[in-house]
Every structure is written in C-alpha cells, then in structure tokens.
Design an enzyme around this catalytic site. Structure first.
Site, PDB file in Angstrom:
ATOM      1  N   VAL A 256      37.132 122.123  43.495  1.00  0.00           N
ATOM      2  CA  VAL A 256      37.362 120.824  43.374  1.00  0.00           C
ATOM      3  C   VAL A 256      36.279 119.876  43.218  1.00  0.00           C
ATOM      4  O   VAL A 256      36.545 118.540  42.846  1.00  0.00           O
ATOM      5  CB  VAL A 256      37.866 120.490  45.036  1.00  0.00           C
ATOM      6  CG1 VAL A 256      36.889 120.604  46.064  1.00  0.00           C
ATOM      7  CG2 VAL A 256      38.757 119.220  45.238  1.00  0.00           C
ATOM      8  N   LYS A 257      35.050 120.199  43.284  1.00  0.00           N
ATOM      9  CA  LYS A 257      34.022 119.108  43.103  1.00  0.00           C
ATOM     10  C   LYS A 257      33.950 118.856  41.675  1.00  0.00           C
ATOM     11  O   LYS A 257      33.227 117.495  41.345  1.00  0.00           O
ATOM     12  CB  LYS A 257      32.734 120.020  43.504  1.00  0.00           C
ATOM     13  CG  LYS A 257      32.772 120.242  45.145  1.00  0.00           C
ATOM     14  CD  LYS A 257      32.431 118.824  45.724  1.00  0.00           C
ATOM     15  CE  LYS A 257      32.366 119.369  47.392  1.00  0.00           C
ATOM     16  NZ  LYS A 257      32.109 118.015  48.061  1.00  0.00           N
ATOM     17  N   ASP A 258      34.571 119.468  40.676  1.00  0.00           N
ATOM     18  CA  ASP A 258      34.473 118.869  39.324  1.00  0.00           C
ATOM     19  C   ASP A 258      35.195 117.600  39.156  1.00  0.00           C
ATOM     20  O   ASP A 258      34.564 116.743  38.450  1.00  0.00           O
ATOM     21  CB  ASP A 258      35.312 119.866  38.572  1.00  0.00           C
ATOM     22  CG  ASP A 258      34.800 121.145  38.080  1.00  0.00           C
ATOM     23  OD1 ASP A 258      33.709 121.493  38.681  1.00  0.00           O
ATOM     24  OD2 ASP A 258      35.397 122.042  37.504  1.00  0.00           O
TER      25      ASP A 258
END
Length: 346
Positions: A42-44
């Site tokens: 999700v950090k993308d």
C-alpha cells in the site's frame, strides 16, 4: 493497455471475497489486496503522491536526494519512484527490517542505513531512525524528506486513491458495507480512507488495527514482531476524527492467520494483513453484513520470518500443528521407502 512507466500502475487494486472467513449467512469478509501495487504494498501510493506533489510545488532540488525512515515498504515504494524519475535516495531502516526487504532495497539501488541497538532488540526504533535523518538533513544539501509520519500528502494519497476506490467499489456493486478495517502505523492510510468513507456514508464504521505492544490507541508499550504497523508515538498523520474504534492483535494470532490464508485461500500475506483479517474475524459479533479489510502487503518479504517455523520458534511463537508445513526429503542414495511416502501423503 500500455503504461508510460511503472508508476502508472500504482492503485486500482482488486477486492476479493475471503471464502473461508465468510461461511456465515450473517456476514461476508472482503479484502482489498494492496500487494497488487508494483512495489507489492500500500505504501506505493504515498510514495508516488508525496514525490509528485513535491515536484508540483517546486520543493525538490535540481539533483534531489530523497531520505526517508521506513520499516521497508515505504522505502521500496520511494526507491521505485526515484529510479523512474532519476533521483537518488537513502532509506533508513533498523535491525528489525526483514532481510527480504533489505535485498529488494539493495536490488532497487537505494542507499541503506540501518539503525541498531543491542539493548532494544525487538523494540520499535522508528524515533531513532527519524533522529538520524534530522542529523543528516543538517549536514547534506539538496535533501528532500518525504516524512510519511507528518506529510499531509500521505493521507491525501489514500483519500483520493484507496478511499475513493473503496467508495467506487461499494457503489458499483451496491453492497451495504458495515465496516472497513485498516492497519495503523504511520496513520496515513486510515486517516485518508476514513475521511473518504465518512464523506460517502457516515454509518460505515472504520476500525484501526495495531499490534499488541503498540500504543497508537493506548495500552502498554511492549515489543512486537509485526513489521510496518504500530508505533510508540502518535504520528501527526493519525487523525482519529473519523475512526470509530481500534483492535489490538498479538503476533501469534496475526501470523497464524497469515499461514491459514496461504493454505486455505492461496493468499500469501504480510503480518499486518494477517492482523487485519484476524481482527475482522473476531470482531464479527459486533458487526453485521459486509466487512472490507485493507490488506497492506504480501508475504514474499517475510519468508524467512513469519513463514519460517524456525524463526517463529526462536521468537517463542508456536503455531497450531495444522499450520506447519514441513519439507519431506526423499533420499535417492539408498532404498527408497515408497510405502512410507505413500502413507505420509494419503
């Protein structure tokens, strides 16, 4: 479809039904699979949004050096963004970072600084990483620090991205959703998602999930093995205004759910994802209808940790026997006992 570059593939992650956790007519658990992002987490989303918003505002030097504290996934997302855009980057991790994440960061060309402490093994060293970055900023010119803990572009990425996609999914399928469960660490994901969800329908409950030992929602500070979720301090990006409650999940329960999902659903998940699903399953008596879980990352980065029986045993975690899957060696240098092999797999 032909994309301009890898960054164009960030977002629009799929939602699947978790069949083995949805066997009651009273509820269905769905999962939004954030490991379909190119950096497998999700950090993308925040990495891309923070960099691009900073570019728009002219905040990057002509030859910027991006330095960020990370337990791994944000560093991976930023490294991908920096490679595509031609920027240099440093990722400050600590001794708890899984070796798989370090190998990915190395492969992506990031400069890695690791914070160590023999006195605080297993403790969250986020604040130590941040202090190191503050010292580097005073000594190096042209530094850009994304600061995922305080940068408003992080929750904005989830308001306009993750949260908007959830709202579109609800509207497209006409599903009544009772609750959305989100892992909490830096606070950006749940803050952005909750703001968008509540703007769509205030009745949908948003529930945060953190490890036992994390103090984001109170409780007693202690060590934990889940990588990514949790903190000992309250990040500025954690806005509780639209959060309806929080659940703490222990390491054993989180990792057991990871193993169970791999063996029953073919889903190879990270510990934070396992914790979210465990929380959903054990909070269902308080919920009704459909529950959506945002699953932050995949399990490939934790093969030597939460998917290693030896590592779990070394850390005092014993799984139920049905979750242990050993390798059975067939020695071809002698008489092979085929009957024993057949008995093993019958």
């Amino acid at each position: 479809m032909i994309h301009e570059n890898l960054l164009a593939t960030v977002g629009n992650t799929p939602v699947v039904r978790i069949a083995t956790l949805s066997q009651s007519p009273d509820w269905t658990i769905f999962a939004k699979l954030e490991f379909f992002n190119p950096g497998r987490s999700v950090k993308d989303r925040i990495a891309l949004n923070i960099i691009e918003r900073a570019e728009e505002r002219g905040e990057l030097a002509s030859d910027p050096l991006v330095i960020e504290s990370s337990s791994g996934n944000t560093g991976i997302g930023l490294s991908i963004a920096c490679r595509v855009k031609g920027y240099r980057n440093i990722v400050v991790v600590d001794q708890n970072c899984p070796v798989e994440k370090l190998k990915i960061l190395q492969a992506l060309g990031a400069t890695i600084l690791m914070v160590r402490s023999d006195q605080d093994k297993g403790a969250d060293l986020t604040q130590s990483r941040i202090r190191l970055i503050d010292e580097l900023r005073r000594r190096i010119d042209g530094v850009f620090i994304p600061n995922q803990y305080e940068n408003p572009d992080a929750p904005d990425a989830h308001y306009r991205g993750t949260g908007e996609e959830i709202v579109q999914w609800i509207e497209t399928h006409g599903l009544p959703v009772d609750a959305v469960l989100v892992s909490v660490g830096t606070g950006g994901t749940i803050t952005g998602v909750s703001r968008r969800i509540k703007a769509h329908n205030p009745a949908i409950r948003v529930i945060g999930v953190e490890p036992v030992g994390s103090t984001l929602f109170g409780g007693v500070k202690g060590p934990y093995l889940q990588q990514g979720p949790g903190n000992y301090f309250i990040p500025k990006n954690l806005d509780r205004t639209h959060i309806d409650g929080a659940v703490k999940v222990g390491d054993r329960d989180a990792f057991s759910m990871c193993r169970r999902m791999a063996q029953k659903e073919g889903l190879l998940l990270g510990g934070s994802a396992g914790a979210v699903l465990h929380a959903a399953r054990h909070q269902l008596e308080n919920l009704r209808g459909n529950v959506l879980c945002v699953l932050p990352d995949s399990g490939e980065k934790y093969l030597d940790t939460i998917y290693s029986d030896m590592w779990l045993a070394d850390n005092g975690i014993e799984l139920d026997s049905d979750l242990v899957n050993s390798v059975h060696v067939v020695n071809l240098d002698g008489n092979v006992d085929y009957e024993s092999i057949a008995d093993l797999i019958r």
